[in-house]
Write a protein that holds these residues in place. Structure first.
Motif, PDB file in Angstrom:
ATOM      1  N   UNK A 155       0.849  -1.186   0.000  1.00  0.00           N
ATOM      2  CA  UNK A 155       0.000   0.000   0.000  1.00  0.00           C
ATOM      3  C   UNK A 155       0.891   1.245   0.000  1.00  0.00           C
ATOM      4  N   UNK A 156       1.284   1.671  -1.182  1.00  0.00           N
ATOM      5  CA  UNK A 156       2.228   2.768  -1.324  1.00  0.00           C
ATOM      6  C   UNK A 156       1.534   4.027  -1.815  1.00  0.00           C
ATOM      7  N   UNK A 157       1.994   5.152  -1.317  1.00  0.00           N
ATOM      8  CA  UNK A 157       1.536   6.451  -1.802  1.00  0.00           C
ATOM      9  C   UNK A 157       2.768   7.224  -2.233  1.00  0.00           C
ATOM     10  N   UNK A 158       2.822   7.613  -3.486  1.00  0.00           N
ATOM     11  CA  UNK A 158       3.981   8.329  -4.020  1.00  0.00           C
ATOM     12  C   UNK A 158       3.715   9.824  -3.960  1.00  0.00           C
ATOM     13  N   UNK A 159       4.724  10.575  -3.510  1.00  0.00           N
ATOM     14  CA  UNK A 159       4.616  12.020  -3.452  1.00  0.00           C
ATOM     15  C   UNK A 159       5.802  12.645  -4.190  1.00  0.00           C
ATOM     16  N   UNK A 160       5.493  13.549  -5.092  1.00  0.00           N
ATOM     17  CA  UNK A 160       6.540  14.250  -5.831  1.00  0.00           C
ATOM     18  C   UNK A 160       6.959  15.496  -5.058  1.00  0.00           C
ATOM     19  N   UNK A 161       8.264  15.705  -4.918  1.00  0.00           N
ATOM     20  CA  UNK A 161       8.751  16.922  -4.271  1.00  0.00           C
ATOM     21  C   UNK A 161       9.369  17.840  -5.329  1.00  0.00           C
ATOM     22  N   UNK A 181      15.081  19.995   3.692  1.00  0.00           N
ATOM     23  CA  UNK A 181      13.644  20.183   3.840  1.00  0.00           C
ATOM     24  C   UNK A 181      12.893  18.906   4.195  1.00  0.00           C
ATOM     25  N   UNK A 182      13.580  17.868   4.627  1.00  0.00           N
ATOM     26  CA  UNK A 182      12.869  16.607   4.899  1.00  0.00           C
ATOM     27  C   UNK A 182      11.731  16.802   5.903  1.00  0.00           C
ATOM     28  N   UNK A 183      11.959  17.629   6.927  1.00  0.00           N
ATOM     29  CA  UNK A 183      10.906  17.816   7.933  1.00  0.00           C
ATOM     30  C   UNK A 183       9.751  18.633   7.378  1.00  0.00           C
ATOM     31  N   UNK A 184      10.037  19.460   6.417  1.00  0.00           N
ATOM     32  CA  UNK A 184       8.963  20.191   5.738  1.00  0.00           C
ATOM     33  C   UNK A 184       8.087  19.224   4.943  1.00  0.00           C
ATOM     34  N   UNK A 185       8.729  18.275   4.267  1.00  0.00           N
ATOM     35  CA  UNK A 185       7.973  17.283   3.496  1.00  0.00           C
ATOM     36  C   UNK A 185       7.138  16.393   4.410  1.00  0.00           C
ATOM     37  N   UNK A 186       7.698  16.031   5.561  1.00  0.00           N
ATOM     38  CA  UNK A 186       6.949  15.213   6.524  1.00  0.00           C
ATOM     39  C   UNK A 186       5.759  15.989   7.056  1.00  0.00           C
ATOM     40  N   UNK A 187       5.979  17.230   7.458  1.00  0.00           N
ATOM     41  CA  UNK A 187       4.896  18.054   8.016  1.00  0.00           C
ATOM     42  C   UNK A 187       3.793  18.294   6.993  1.00  0.00           C
ATOM     43  N   UNK A 188       4.187  18.370   5.734  1.00  0.00           N
ATOM     44  CA  UNK A 188       3.219  18.589   4.664  1.00  0.00           C
ATOM     45  C   UNK A 188       2.201  17.452   4.586  1.00  0.00           C
TER      46      UNK A 188
END
Length: 205
Positions: free
Chosen positions: A5-11, A22-29
């Motif tokens: 069960x994967x969800x792909x997110x483009x940064x 910005x890893x924590x920004x991506x997590x918080x997003x």
């Protein structure tokens, strides 16, 4: 991967070191979705699980892994100078007398509530530093270590959960000291052996 069960997110396509910073920004997003899980763990793209990893990761707060330069929770003196942020104006700065341990940034996590809360705090600290034209020496990892220097993790696992593929180099430096019979659990690939640093950082040689 169809069985997972994967969800792909483009940064965003940003220059180095911003995608790492910005890893924590991506997590918080993604907090709206991530908060529905009991636990959240971040693994870098070069992380390879080579042995069993299980419930020992699970605690009631943040889980962190001792970096090879800090075996058994004790910073090796030769590494204390280059591993810590030295700019006292940075929110990642750790005074020399507080540089006791150093944790790996490539594999971290914890309960969803704890990890999302810490991620938001570190995102804000990193943005504040950037507003002062400051980027910590080891980017997001420096901020993670500053936080843990004041707020120890509920679970701190030994450095064989954070083993560099270039193991011989680290052994020569005295940074790898694993008890007899203990297995390496998590390997971090040597980028030079897998396309080079430039490829990992979105560049072509």
């Amino acid at each position: 991967l169809d069985d997972y069960n994967l969800v792909w997110k483009q940064i965003e396509d940003l220059s180095w070191p911003l995608p790492c910073l910005f890893r924590y920004k991506y997590i918080s997003r993604e907090a709206k979705h991530l908060k529905n899980f009991d636990y959240i763990f971040w693994c870098d793209a070069d992380t390879t699980f080579i042995s069993d990893v299980g419930d020992e990761l699970l605690g009631d707060g943040i889980t962190a892994i001792d970096h090879p330069c800090s075996p058994n929770g004790n910073m090796l003196p030769r590494f204390s100078e280059w591993s810590a942020e030295h700019n006292a104006k940075s929110l990642a700065y750790i005074p020399p007398e507080e540089r006791r341990n150093y944790w790996c940034g490539g594999f971290q996590g914890g309960t969803s509530g704890s990890f999302l809360s810490v991620s938001k705090k570190l995102e804000e600290n990193i943005d504040t530093d950037l507003g002062q034209n400051i980027i910590a020496v080891y980017h997001d990892e420096s901020h993670f270590n500053k936080y843990l220097s004041k707020n120890p993790p509920s679970v701190s696992l030994p450095h064989w959960y954070c083993v560099p593929e270039s193991l011989s180099t680290w052994k020569e430096s005295g940074a790898i000291d694993t008890p007899e019979g203990e297995r390496y659990r998590v390997l971090f690939l040597d980028k030079e052996l897998h396309g080079g640093w430039s490829l990992y950082r979105g560049k072509r040689k």
